[in-house]
Design a protein around this motif. Structure first.
Motif, short mmCIF file in Angstrom:
data_model
loop_
_atom_site.label_atom_id
_atom_site.label_comp_id
_atom_site.label_asym_id
_atom_site.label_seq_id
_atom_site.Cartn_x
_atom_site.Cartn_y
_atom_site.Cartn_z
N LYS A 196 0.83 -1.20 0.00
CA LYS A 196 0.00 0.00 0.00
C LYS A 196 0.87 1.25 0.00
N ASP A 238 -9.86 10.72 5.90
CA ASP A 238 -10.93 11.30 6.72
C ASP A 238 -10.84 10.82 8.16
N ARG A 239 -10.58 9.52 8.32
CA ARG A 239 -10.46 8.97 9.68
C ARG A 239 -9.27 9.58 10.40
N SER A 240 -8.16 9.70 9.68
CA SER A 240 -6.93 10.20 10.29
C SER A 240 -7.06 11.66 10.74
N ASN A 245 -2.22 5.94 8.59
CA ASN A 245 -3.00 6.77 7.68
C ASN A 245 -3.48 6.00 6.44
N HIS A 246 -4.37 5.05 6.65
CA HIS A 246 -4.92 4.31 5.51
C HIS A 246 -6.22 4.95 5.03
N ASN A 247 -6.76 5.88 5.83
CA ASN A 247 -7.97 6.60 5.46
C ASN A 247 -7.83 8.05 5.91
N ARG A 254 1.23 4.31 -3.22
CA ARG A 254 1.07 5.76 -3.07
C ARG A 254 2.10 6.55 -3.88
#
Length: 224
Positions: A145, A198-200, A194-196, A149
């Motif tokens: 992943k 918005d969540r992060s 930090n895979h998302n 990036r």
């Protein structure tokens, strides 16, 4: 009337962990107008220095190991060499960055700083010096992943190491990440996978607000 609390947010992490994106989003959400990259500090420094005298500043952190002397390389592992170059560049950049942070703090202005040069020793130093300094470490756990990036950063949108310098140096980048994670765990710096985005950003924002509430109540968030 309660005075406004200004904050210094520090986002550490290697290349490809989404630091700049999160820093911009946080700046917008928190109403902080200044978002600074440590790489910007390095680029400014390069305008006043000669490459032959400061070769470490004229390459990426993950390539800084190439500037380690032959004498130091003797019997050293590849990881040691990578971290040696990385730490050397960081020490030069954070020396100047510390002056910038001090200036903002003295003017009672908030600031968001993101960059790979934010070592754990520097975060610890800033927290001990500035009560409203709140640091985080961003990381990407999955190697594949992480590599994906970097495709958008390549000229041909590829993860082929022949055409993407980030992928060809992914081992060095991951070595630096592992070092940052290990050191952050030792001194209890919050780590965000930090895979998302918005969540992060929501998690970081919530943590910052909790810290500011504690500070407003007279509590210190840094414990020696």
């Amino acid at each position: 009337m309660q005075s406004k609390i200004n904050v210094i947010v520090l986002l550490a992490g290697t290349s490809g962990t989404g630091k700049s994106t999160l820093a911009s989003l946080l700046g917008t959400r928190l109403g902080i107008s200044t978002v600074l990259s440590t790489d910007s500090v390095r680029h400014v420094m390069r305008n006043f220095l000669k490459e032959e005298n400061n070769p470490t500043l004229f390459c990426s952190t993950y390539e800084a190991g190439n500037t380690v002397s032959e004498e130091e390389r003797q019997n050293a592992s590849e990881n040691w060499i990578t971290l040696k170059g990385y730490k050397k560049q960081c020490s030069l950049v954070t020396k100047e960055l510390a002056k910038v942070i001090e200036s903002f703090y003295n003017r009672n202005e908030s600031l968001v700083v993101e960059g790979v040069h934010l070592t754990m020793s520097f975060l610890k130093e800033m927290m001990s010096k500035y009560p409203t300094c709140i640091p985080f470490v961003l990381y990407i756990k999955n190697k594949n992943k992480h590599g994906e990036r970097f495709a958008v950063r390549a000229k041909h949108m590829t993860i082929d190491p022949r055409f993407n310098k980030y992928i060809s140096n992914i081992a060095h980048i991951r070595t630096i990440q592992e070092y940052l994670l290990k050191k952050s765990e030792e001194i209890l710096i919050p780590r965000i996978e930090n895979h998302n985005v918005d969540r992060s950003v929501s998690l970081i924002q919530a943590t910052i607000m909790k810290c500011l509430h504690r500070i407003s109540e007279g509590d210190a968030i840094y414990d020696v």
